[in-house]
Design a protein around this motif. Structure first.
Motif, PDB file in Angstrom:
ATOM      1  N   GLY A  53       0.001   8.378  -5.955  1.00 22.12           N
ATOM      2  CA  GLY A  53      -0.155   9.855  -5.774  1.00 22.12           C
ATOM      3  C   GLY A  53       0.408  10.639  -6.951  1.00 22.12           C
ATOM      4  O   GLY A  53      -0.054  11.693  -7.260  1.00 22.12           O
ATOM      5  N   ILE A  54       1.648  10.399  -7.385  1.00 19.34           N
ATOM      6  CA  ILE A  54       2.384  11.070  -8.302  1.00 19.34           C
ATOM      7  C   ILE A  54       1.542  11.202  -9.701  1.00 19.34           C
ATOM      8  O   ILE A  54       1.583  11.990 -10.385  1.00 19.34           O
ATOM      9  CB  ILE A  54       3.854  10.529  -8.597  1.00 19.34           C
ATOM     10  N   CYS A  55       0.613  10.082  -9.973  1.00 20.95           N
ATOM     11  CA  CYS A  55      -0.158  10.167 -10.935  1.00 20.95           C
ATOM     12  C   CYS A  55      -1.517  11.006 -10.875  1.00 20.95           C
ATOM     13  O   CYS A  55      -1.583  11.592 -11.886  1.00 20.95           O
ATOM     14  CB  CYS A  55      -0.626   8.652 -11.238  1.00 20.95           C
ATOM     15  N   ALA A  56      -1.758  11.089  -9.738  1.00 17.03           N
ATOM     16  CA  ALA A  56      -2.910  12.003  -9.161  1.00 17.03           C
ATOM     17  C   ALA A  56      -2.361  13.500  -9.591  1.00 17.03           C
ATOM     18  O   ALA A  56      -3.054  14.429 -10.288  1.00 17.03           O
ATOM     19  CB  ALA A  56      -3.402  11.975  -7.871  1.00 17.03           C
ATOM     20  N   ALA A 111      -2.291  19.130  -4.127  1.00 20.24           N
ATOM     21  CA  ALA A 111      -3.477  18.699  -3.465  1.00 20.24           C
ATOM     22  C   ALA A 111      -4.089  17.390  -3.893  1.00 20.24           C
ATOM     23  O   ALA A 111      -4.314  16.581  -2.933  1.00 20.24           O
ATOM     24  CB  ALA A 111      -4.455  19.942  -3.387  1.00 20.24           C
ATOM     25  N   ALA A 112      -3.784  17.341  -5.207  1.00 16.70           N
ATOM     26  CA  ALA A 112      -4.411  15.997  -5.773  1.00 16.70           C
ATOM     27  C   ALA A 112      -3.467  14.574  -5.225  1.00 16.70           C
ATOM     28  O   ALA A 112      -4.025  13.420  -4.816  1.00 16.70           O
ATOM     29  CB  ALA A 112      -4.035  15.864  -7.298  1.00 16.70           C
ATOM     30  N   GLU A 113      -2.027  14.897  -5.220  1.00 15.90           N
ATOM     31  CA  GLU A 113      -1.252  14.124  -4.678  1.00 15.90           C
ATOM     32  C   GLU A 113      -1.662  13.493  -3.131  1.00 15.90           C
ATOM     33  O   GLU A 113      -1.589  12.775  -2.794  1.00 15.90           O
ATOM     34  CB  GLU A 113       0.093  14.381  -4.916  1.00 15.90           C
ATOM     35  N   MET A 114      -1.711  14.637  -2.512  1.00 16.49           N
ATOM     36  CA  MET A 114      -1.753  14.347  -1.061  1.00 16.49           C
ATOM     37  C   MET A 114      -3.016  13.577  -0.751  1.00 16.49           C
ATOM     38  O   MET A 114      -3.280  12.629  -0.068  1.00 16.49           O
ATOM     39  CB  MET A 114      -1.967  15.727  -0.224  1.00 16.49           C
ATOM     40  N   ALA A 115      -4.310  14.009  -1.522  1.00 17.45           N
ATOM     41  CA  ALA A 115      -5.663  13.295  -1.168  1.00 17.45           C
ATOM     42  C   ALA A 115      -5.569  12.008  -1.825  1.00 17.45           C
ATOM     43  O   ALA A 115      -6.100  11.160  -1.075  1.00 17.45           O
ATOM     44  CB  ALA A 115      -6.726  14.139  -1.932  1.00 17.45           C
ATOM     45  N   MET A 116      -4.650  11.777  -2.660  1.00 15.18           N
ATOM     46  CA  MET A 116      -4.505  10.429  -3.253  1.00 15.18           C
ATOM     47  C   MET A 116      -4.059   9.400  -2.292  1.00 15.18           C
ATOM     48  O   MET A 116      -4.276   8.387  -1.918  1.00 15.18           O
ATOM     49  CB  MET A 116      -3.820  10.246  -4.477  1.00 15.18           C
ATOM     50  N   ARG A 117      -2.735   9.997  -1.762  1.00 10.14           N
ATOM     51  CA  ARG A 117      -1.924   9.133  -0.640  1.00 10.14           C
ATOM     52  C   ARG A 117      -3.093   9.013   0.553  1.00 10.14           C
ATOM     53  O   ARG A 117      -2.852   7.728   0.704  1.00 10.14           O
ATOM     54  CB  ARG A 117      -1.135   9.995  -0.389  1.00 10.14           C
ATOM     55  N   TYR A 127       1.047  -1.091  -0.018  1.00 12.10           N
ATOM     56  CA  TYR A 127      -0.133  -0.100   0.016  1.00 12.10           C
ATOM     57  C   TYR A 127       0.933   1.180   0.117  1.00 12.10           C
ATOM     58  O   TYR A 127       0.526   2.167  -0.642  1.00 12.10           O
ATOM     59  CB  TYR A 127      -0.916   0.135   1.040  1.00 12.10           C
ATOM     60  N   ARG A 128       1.935   1.097   0.621  1.00 14.01           N
ATOM     61  CA  ARG A 128       2.852   2.469   0.629  1.00 14.01           C
ATOM     62  C   ARG A 128       3.331   2.681  -0.728  1.00 14.01           C
ATOM     63  O   ARG A 128       3.371   3.716  -1.241  1.00 14.01           O
ATOM     64  CB  ARG A 128       4.216   2.004   1.547  1.00 14.01           C
ATOM     65  N   ALA A 129       3.692   1.487  -1.330  1.00 12.18           N
ATOM     66  CA  ALA A 129       4.077   1.764  -2.749  1.00 12.18           C
ATOM     67  C   ALA A 129       3.162   2.389  -3.877  1.00 12.18           C
ATOM     68  O   ALA A 129       3.297   3.143  -4.503  1.00 12.18           O
ATOM     69  CB  ALA A 129       4.571   0.386  -3.356  1.00 12.18           C
ATOM     70  N   ARG A 130       1.841   1.734  -3.516  1.00 10.18           N
ATOM     71  CA  ARG A 130       0.656   2.272  -4.315  1.00 10.18           C
ATOM     72  C   ARG A 130       0.499   3.766  -4.066  1.00 10.18           C
ATOM     73  O   ARG A 130       0.182   4.629  -4.909  1.00 10.18           O
ATOM     74  CB  ARG A 130      -0.631   1.334  -3.785  1.00 10.18           C
ATOM     75  N   ALA A 131       0.461   4.023  -2.747  1.00  7.56           N
ATOM     76  CA  ALA A 131       0.286   5.503  -2.412  1.00  7.56           C
ATOM     77  C   ALA A 131       1.108   6.362  -3.208  1.00  7.56           C
ATOM     78  O   ALA A 131       0.928   7.394  -3.600  1.00  7.56           O
ATOM     79  CB  ALA A 131       0.467   5.748  -1.078  1.00  7.56           C
TER      80      ALA A 131
END
Lengths: 230, 230
Positions: free
Chosen positions: B96-99, B199-205, B88-92
């Motif tokens: 996150g970077i994709c968001a 903001a998108a990255e943070m929200a996704m994480r 999950y850490r990897a996914r985040a």
DNA sequence: GATAACAAGATTGTTGACATTTTTATTGTC
DNA sequence: GACAATAAAAATGTCAACAATCTTGTTATC
């Protein structure tokens, strides 16, 4: 070397060992993108049976490192410049988060080791020992991911790197890449020692991004469209 | 279904198709961690030859989805709670970077599609249609990664998810997970429409982290040490 | 000399048979 | 009934032979 000796002592290498051998050949540029992997050649060079060699091909194909075409066999897969970009973006994200985690939860010994390795690399820059720098650099990145407690990411990154390894080797020789990398490392180590997660993450992302930019410039200079693309 | 029909029309499925079939069985919980994959069973159910089935095993083993033991064959690999954390850490990090990237460079149509899918999911929450929610959710995440122009990350994330897919299915049914996920999506979509990358990255994480926390709580409740660990 | 048709060789795909090991069932003993 | 030893069955590991396809070299024709 231990594994190889052990394999020879037995009857022959396993599929995994053959795959490792092929991977190492790719890493050291003895096998380059587009090159065909003829079964008999691999058999001759590894001592593995045809069965094992084909097992290895399947594994490497699943990793995306080789391509298998019907009746044409396996060949080393290259990456387009766009794929390289995606690769580096992924690395930046993964290693970035590891840097942040390392900064927060690494042991004192791990932090010291990270700093020591960075110092050693600086010596290599001045002394002009790029091969040793490359090895230390690889150790340094591994230590960081391991210290962040994430073997999964370590594994992913190792695979992401393989398709461009033959380039990394060359790039370390050219231009001011070593000096720049050493400076990046210094920034990351500082953030880690300060236990500043966000700063460590940002510095790491910048570091990977710099590596990518260097590769891009190099490619533009050589001016062919892709990097080992076939 | 098209592929399956085509495979049957020919002589039989390829190794890749058999691997896909096994993967789908794992995703739908018809195969669970620890379960042994007996060659003849797979052959009977897929129509593939033994040769192809073994090819498939090798590929899946390379992906880390199955484990191969000498003379004991292949079995579905489970993940420990610690490995789930790493996953999950990897996914985040990756999503996150994709968001962030999506927020900056997606086309207007992609943005609208992302918002539409989020709206559809909200309807599912109220209407109590968790299976449909799961499908839409998968599409939503894929769209985001594709829109970020990173197929490499999309591929990695798909693989990362497989070892816990049999759990995701269950978790969608329980508690307030759907409602929470829908709220997370709303935040991400808003940041995307604002073209606010950070903001998108943070929200996704946060969204991925929430999913992980939910899984952890669930596991603690059921109170066995691992998730399909063997 | 360039090109196309063809044949020989090389390479990969597939199958079946057999060896090795594990798993299950059976028997005998206490 | 519990347990250990044994035999039968099942499952996997390995190999060699053959089929299908691609590659290369040769010859014939223009």
């Amino acid at each position: 070397m231990n594994d190889a000796v052990e394999a020879l002592a037995r009857k022959g290498p396993t599929g995994v060992e053959v795959a490792d051998w092929i991977r190492s050949q790719i890493r050291s540029s003895r096998l380059v993108p587009g090159q065909r992997l003829v079964e008999v050649d691999i058999i001759r060079q590894t001592g593995g049976s045809r069965f094992k060699v084909r097992e290895a091909f399947q594994r490497l194909a699943a990793e995306g490192l080789v391509e298998i075409e019907e009746f044409r066999g396996a060949s080393v897969r290259g990456a387009s410049m766009d794929e390289v970009r995606q690769l580096y973006r992924a690395r930046a994200a993964l290693e970035g988060i590891c840097a942040a985690e390392f900064a927060l939860k690494a042991t004192d010994e791990q932090r010291r080791k990270l700093a020591d390795l960075a110092d050693e690399m600086e010596v290599c820059v001045e002394g002009g020992a790029p091969e040793r720098f490359g090895q230390l650099n690889s150790d340094w990145h591994s230590l960081l991911m391991r210290g962040a407690g994430n073997a999964v990411i370590e594994d992913i990154v190792k695979r992401l790197n393989t398709p461009v390894h033959h380039l990394l080797f060359e790039t370390f020789y050219k231009g001011d890449r070593l000096r720049e990398a050493a400076r990046d490392h210094r920034l990351i180590v500082k953030a880690v020692l300060d236990r500043d997660g966000p700063a460590a993450e940002m510095a790491m992302r910048q570091h990977i991004e710099n590596g990518h930019r260097f590769l891009t410039d190099l490619d533009r200079a050589v001016h062919h469209g892709g990097v080992g693309e076939v």
